[in-house]
Design a protein around this motif. Structure first.
Motif, PDB file in Angstrom:
ATOM      1  N   TYR B  68      21.117 -91.933 -55.368  1.00  0.00           N
ATOM      2  CA  TYR B  68      20.818 -90.529 -55.131  1.00  0.00           C
ATOM      3  C   TYR B  68      22.101 -89.706 -55.114  1.00  0.00           C
ATOM      4  N   GLY B  72      21.472 -88.101 -58.363  1.00  0.00           N
ATOM      5  CA  GLY B  72      20.708 -86.966 -57.881  1.00  0.00           C
ATOM      6  C   GLY B  72      19.201 -87.118 -57.922  1.00  0.00           C
ATOM      7  N   PHE B  73      18.693 -88.344 -57.952  1.00  0.00           N
ATOM      8  CA  PHE B  73      17.234 -88.496 -57.870  1.00  0.00           C
ATOM      9  C   PHE B  73      16.895 -89.762 -57.098  1.00  0.00           C
ATOM     10  N   ILE B  74      15.674 -89.850 -56.620  1.00  0.00           N
ATOM     11  CA  ILE B  74      15.245 -91.034 -55.880  1.00  0.00           C
ATOM     12  C   ILE B  74      14.671 -92.038 -56.869  1.00  0.00           C
ATOM     13  N   PHE B  76      12.497 -94.746 -57.886  1.00  0.00           N
ATOM     14  CA  PHE B  76      11.298 -95.453 -57.423  1.00  0.00           C
ATOM     15  C   PHE B  76      11.244 -96.891 -57.924  1.00  0.00           C
ATOM     16  N   SER B 131      16.060 -82.809 -62.040  1.00  0.00           N
ATOM     17  CA  SER B 131      16.000 -84.113 -61.364  1.00  0.00           C
ATOM     18  C   SER B 131      14.568 -84.644 -61.250  1.00  0.00           C
ATOM     19  N   MET B 132      13.589 -83.775 -61.477  1.00  0.00           N
ATOM     20  CA  MET B 132      12.190 -84.226 -61.471  1.00  0.00           C
ATOM     21  C   MET B 132      11.952 -85.246 -62.588  1.00  0.00           C
ATOM     22  N   LEU B 135      13.060 -88.828 -61.888  1.00  0.00           N
ATOM     23  CA  LEU B 135      12.228 -89.325 -60.797  1.00  0.00           C
ATOM     24  C   LEU B 135      10.865 -89.771 -61.309  1.00  0.00           C
ATOM     25  N   VAL B 136      10.223 -88.923 -62.132  1.00  0.00           N
ATOM     26  CA  VAL B 136       8.909 -89.297 -62.663  1.00  0.00           C
ATOM     27  C   VAL B 136       9.032 -90.515 -63.578  1.00  0.00           C
ATOM     28  N   ILE B 139       9.065 -93.537 -61.491  1.00  0.00           N
ATOM     29  CA  ILE B 139       7.724 -93.889 -61.012  1.00  0.00           C
ATOM     30  C   ILE B 139       6.989 -94.677 -62.094  1.00  0.00           C
ATOM     31  N   PHE B 266      12.798 -95.722 -48.079  1.00  0.00           N
ATOM     32  CA  PHE B 266      12.715 -94.264 -48.239  1.00  0.00           C
ATOM     33  C   PHE B 266      12.863 -93.586 -46.892  1.00  0.00           C
TER      34      PHE B 266
END
Lengths: 297, 334, 373
Positions: B68, B72-74, B76, B131-132, B135-136, B139, B266
């Motif tokens: 992160y 800059g993103f989580i 998954f 950053s979306m 992240l997607v 996922i 998380f």
């Protein structure tokens, strides 16, 4: 055959409402709310509990579900919306965990993993909607009405503020828009419409258990919105139809039974990644606009 | 209107909530003390259980928080690296009959390779976008890898060894611990310390910190951002792989094992303010210990144990929204 | 706006079409029945076994001349061990394939998800493995050939009443396990320390530590699957557990018991089991199953109940000679003292079977019935 297709259509209609309301908060406003499914679940549980324990009717359930899910959304909005997108994602994911655990444990209210049986089909003005077609028609009308409202929201000045927040939050603040209030309203509205979808689900399925909160459901909702294009109203509806169609195909071909679920997931995962890579604005981005313009002429 | 409501909740969270808790403790303090006294015999064991699960969560959350802070993103799909570590170790150790050391070497090599490949083909191409998007994508990757594991190994729960690990008692029989548990805790603490030292003193560690504090500036000073990204994903994957092997010994193997520990991680990284190494370690142990203590002392019914990390998280968001170790409102601007 | 109106009116136009679709497409040569079982995911081990047994039993009937000359044709759908998927599958079987009866589901959730639909359409639902007590009252057209969990919970409670004053209970939060747990709670007169866990959890150390401190005299384990039972047993051993262990029927195959036989003998183990009598017919069937599918069926008792389900349905179909499901239902209720693979069986007024669980202990080698002692 006819009834089977109708039952698929009914589920699709409910999914359209779920996806479109998610599109309002996730797609249009850009709030990465991974726990959206809790509003669906809470709506469904509201209807199931009130109907089986107190005999509350269909329409009263709709109104109560809107109020309850709206209340929950307010709470979460106040808790998480001041924080950056990633905090919101994790906090809402956690909220989904907590609700699912509560639904599993609170035996006296939700009957836990045994689930709630004996929910009634909708009764409106004394008419029992118990044939597949009548339920579909009723749901179709309700969902169309909700979609009409959502369409108005998407294309109102307020909708444009939401779009601006997604594109550039600082710019929206600097032109004097109250970003926080806009975000909270978007979450509340989105949650209330999802609550309606939940009530529809409960009164259609007639059986409800905590598996409604499962993680794959959340991912499916994200998939729908991403494939349809974030913030794209018509794209979202097309995407539900498209994905429902894909996921029903293996049932009619002789796939080996053990791997149907897993292959479908791999298919969805690749679709999700491919769309994000090459068409981050959704599959139905430009072609749709063109066709719509043609229709206008 | 919403701003004033928000300020009200902030006041409730920051002032009234801690004050009422304090008063309650003052009133019921004695009873709490005598309650703890009746449970005194099991508290050391509960703390040890908490330490073991905290060590596992810490290994996963360190990778997450590092990724992160740079990308800059989580991530998954990080949990899937845990599962891959466990399953590949099982293949080497149980199916191919390798010794434990070469088998774990092979498994870690495989996991690091997967981590680097994910970075190269999936995350680097989109690293400059919203950053979306990564992240997607992560996922989607998580769902895909899970399904692949499911197809290869089946949904059944597998175990790493055929026998149970014998436990040994310590400190006057108050703690029962098995060798894998002790090894897990020791490894985890060793890795944490070496990671902190690595980031502080090595050349690559310094460039990683530079990229994390300001990517653009670091780039103009000639720091190779892609190289730091690779290092981060490699280190994250290594730690996730180790966590997976330990988890396989400690519990069992199932396709969703990565997701279950990822969700706890998380909560841990958010608790300790996202992006901070020390925060992640602190959050992980806080979650591990409090989960075991609350269930073991019977304060929260055991059916709720999965929700405990998030109950703590939501309480914290009420009281200190910027994270326990975070500076005030640091996290408000991304 | 015009488009919107068309959208709104469209379903009402469709309304008229409903009457035109009638169920005349029944093939006179075969009798179609449906099958629902978990063919993928968690319950697939049991589900695939029951699918094979059912197919084999139907094949036998068809080779013997079928139902008054007609062959039985079975159509399988995946219920995935949950009510949602099961009700989707049931919709398809009932509305598209127009089956007269459905064999299944295997998991209780599947049967409960299917029951409202079959009940409305008056289709027979005959389960051979679902054990939830709620199925007893699920409907008039719902039958089962396996015993209800009620008997498991109550005989375990009887045993505990005789031997313990305070027991610990570790329950998995699934409909199956919760069902047994609640019957146990109803019948047990002593004190219970309850611990629960979600199916996603596999760390039970802290729960065990807690129970060790509670002065309990024994522990009742109610997991959903043999794998979870094994994990529980491992962690109990790691915590030096020394009290008696009770469990539900999940350890029908003695594999886990044999693996840790020293431990089980040391602490003493009692389980509620449902074991079918050893018979010539059953052994021949298992042999033919083994030659055909290349593996020995694990759950012998469910092999027996599944064959019984198929045979009893076939018997009822033979008597009725038509597709009238109400008559088939009555015929099923009228079967009394049928000599089946799982004993001398008949349905009671709720569609439940008259066989029950009994208690067994483990002597280090095999299960020993407590009744015979």
């Amino acid at each position: 055959m006819f009834e089977y297709i109708l039952s698929l259509l009914t589920i699709t209609v409910i999914l359209v409402l779920l996806a479109q309301s998610y599109n309002l908060s996730f797609g249009l406003t850009g709030l990465l709310n991974l726990g959206h499914i809790i509003f669906y679940g809470i709506g469904a549980y509201t209807a199931a509990i009130l109907n089986t324990k107190f005999g509350v009717g269909f329409f009263e359930n709709l109104i109560l579900a809107i109020l309850i899910t709206g209340g929950f959304a307010t709470f979460f909005g106040l808790l998480c919306l001041r924080l950056s997108g990633h905090y919101l994602a994790i906090a809402t994911l956690g909220a989904a965990m907590i609700t699912s655990v509560v639904a599993n444990n609170w035996m006296s209210l939700t009957n836990g993993p045994l689930g709630i049986r004996g929910i009634e089909n909708p009764i409106v003005f004394g008419y029992h909607f118990d044939s597949a077609l009548s339920i579909f028609s009723l749901y179709f009308i309700i969902v169309s009405f909700c979609l009409f409202l959502l369409y108005k929201i998407f294309h109102s000045p307020y909708g444009r503020i939401l779009r601006a927040i997604k594109d550039d939050e600082l710019a929206a603040i600097s032109v004097g828009k109250n970003v926080f209030s806009a975000k909270i309203w978007s979450l509340i509205l989105s949650a209330s419409f999802t609550g309606i979808a939940g009530v529809l689900y409960a009164h259609y399925r007639l059986f409800l258990d905590p598996s409604i909160f499962a993680l794959p459901e959340i991912i499916f909702a994200i998939l729908i919105v991403v494939v349809g294009g974030r913030g794209n109203f018509w794209g979202c509806i097309l995407s539900v139809l498209f994905l429902q169609f894909i996921s029903e195909i293996p049932r009619f071909f002789g796939f080996p039974d053990e791997i149907v679920g897993a292959t479908r997931n791999i298919l969805f995962a690749s679709l999700l990644i491919a769309v994000m890579f090459w068409k981050p604005n959704g599959l139905f981005d430009k072609q749709l606009k063109k066709t719509l313009e043609k229709n206008k002429k | 209107m919403w701003d004033s409501i928000y300020k009200l909740t902030l006041v409730i969270g920051r002032l009234i909530f801690p004050i009422t808790t304090f008063i309650l403790i003052m009133i019921f303090g004695l009873e709490i003390f005598s309650f703890l006294e009746t449970k005194a015999t099991i508290i050391p064991q509960l703390l040890w259980n908490g330490l073991v699960s905290g060590a596992l969560i810490a290994l996963v959350s360190l990778g997450l928080t590092l990724i992160y802070s740079i990308a800059g993103f989580i991530q998954f799909a990080h949990g899937e690296l845990v599962a891959l570590g466990a399953y590949s170790f099982m293949v080497f150790h149980k199916w191919l009959n390798w010794e434990i050391l070469p088998a774990s070497g092979g498994a870690l090599f495989f996991v690091i390779l997967v981590g680097l490949l994910l970075e190269k083909f999936f995350f680097r191409p989109v690293s400059q976008k919203d950053s979306m998007i990564p992240l997607v994508i992560s996922i989607g990757l998580s769902m895909g890898i899970q399904s692949i594991i499911l197809i290869i190994f089946g949904a059944n729960i597998l175990t790493m060894s055929n026998n149970f690990s014998k436990s040994h008692s310590f400190f006057n029989n108050t703690i029962l611990a098995t060798y894998p548990q002790i090894l897990t805790v020791a490894l985890s603490i060793f890795l944490m310390i070496s990671l902190i030292l690595f980031l502080k003193h090595s050349k690559i560690g310094k460039s990683i910190r530079a990229v994390s504090s300001n990517r653009a500036v670091a780039e103009t000073f000639g720091i190779n951002v892609n190289k730091s990204l690779q290092w981060i994903f490699g280190i994250g994957a290594l730690m996730a792989g180790i966590a997976g092997i330990c988890l396989g010994f400690e519990q069992n193997l199932e396709p969703l094992m990565g997701v279950h520990i990822l969700i706890k991680a998380f909560a841990a990284i958010i608790l300790g303010s996202i992006g901070s190494i020390r925060g992640a370690i602190f959050g992980a142990f806080l979650i591990g210990v409090s989960e075991n203590l609350l269930v073991g002392l019977g304060i929260i019914p055991s059916g709720f144990s999965v929700a405990i990390p998030f109950i703590i998280l939501i309480l914290m968001l009420l009281i200190k929204p910027e994270g326990l170790l975070g500076k005030r409102f640091e996290s408000l601007r991304q | 706006m015009k488009k919107l109106l068309i959208f709104l009116v469209a379903p009402f136009l469709l309304w008229g079409c409903e009457e035109n679709i009638s169920n005349t497409d029944n093939n006179p040569e075969t009798i179609k029945i449906g099958g629902i079982a978990p063919l993928s995911g968690d319950g697939a081990t049991v589900g695939l076994m029951i699918q094979n047994v059912t197919n084999l039993a139907i094949e036998t009937i068809n080779n013997d001349g079928g139902i008054n000359g007609k062959n039985i044709e079975i159509l399988w759908e995946d219920g995935k061990c949950n009510p949602g998927d099961s009700s989707r599958s049931t919709q398809k079987l009932v509305n598209i394939d127009k089956v007269t009866a459905i064999l299944g589901g295997v998991c209780s959730g599947e049967t409960l998800g299917a029951a409202p639909i079959t009940e409305k359409k008056k289709v027979i639902l005959l389960s051979s493995a679902s054990s939830s007590p709620e199925i007893t009252s699920a409907g008039d057209f719902v039958f089962r050939t396996s015993p209800s969990d009620n008997s498991q919970g109550s005989i375990l409670a009887d045993y505990a009443n005789k031997n313990f004053k305070k027991v610990g209970m570790i329950t998995e939060q699934t409909d199956y396990s919760i069902g047994i747990a609640s019957t146990f709670k109803e019948h047990f007169t002593g004190e219970i320390v309850e611990e629960n866990y979600l199916p996603t959890e596999s760390d039970f150390k802290t729960r065990i530590t807690k129970l060790k401190n509670e002065n309990i005299e024994g522990v009742l384990l109610i997991p959903q699957s043999p794998a979870k039972f094994e994990i529980l047993i491992r962690q109990l051993q790691e915590q030096n557990w020394d009290k008696p262990i009770l469990s539900n029927e999940i350890v029908t195959n003695t594999e886990v018991l044999k693996k840790f036989s020293d431990f089980f003998v040391k602490v003493s183990y009692v389980g509620a089991q449902f074991i079918v009598p050893d018979s010539e017919n059953l052994n021949t069937f298992i042999d033919s199953y083994t030659t055909k599918f290349g593996e020995v069926p694990i759950y012998t008792n469910y092999v027996a109940t599944t064959i019984d389900a198929v045979n009893m349905l076939a018997k009822a179909l033979k008597e009725v000679e038509s597709n009238d499901t109400e008559k088939i239902r009555d015929a099923l209720y009228n079967i009394q003292n049928y000599e089946g693979f799982s004993g001398n069986i008949s349905f009671d007024k709720n569609g439940d079977i008259n066989i029950t669980h009994s208690l067994f202990s483990f002597d280090g080698e095999k299960l020993v019935s407590l009744d015979e002692k």
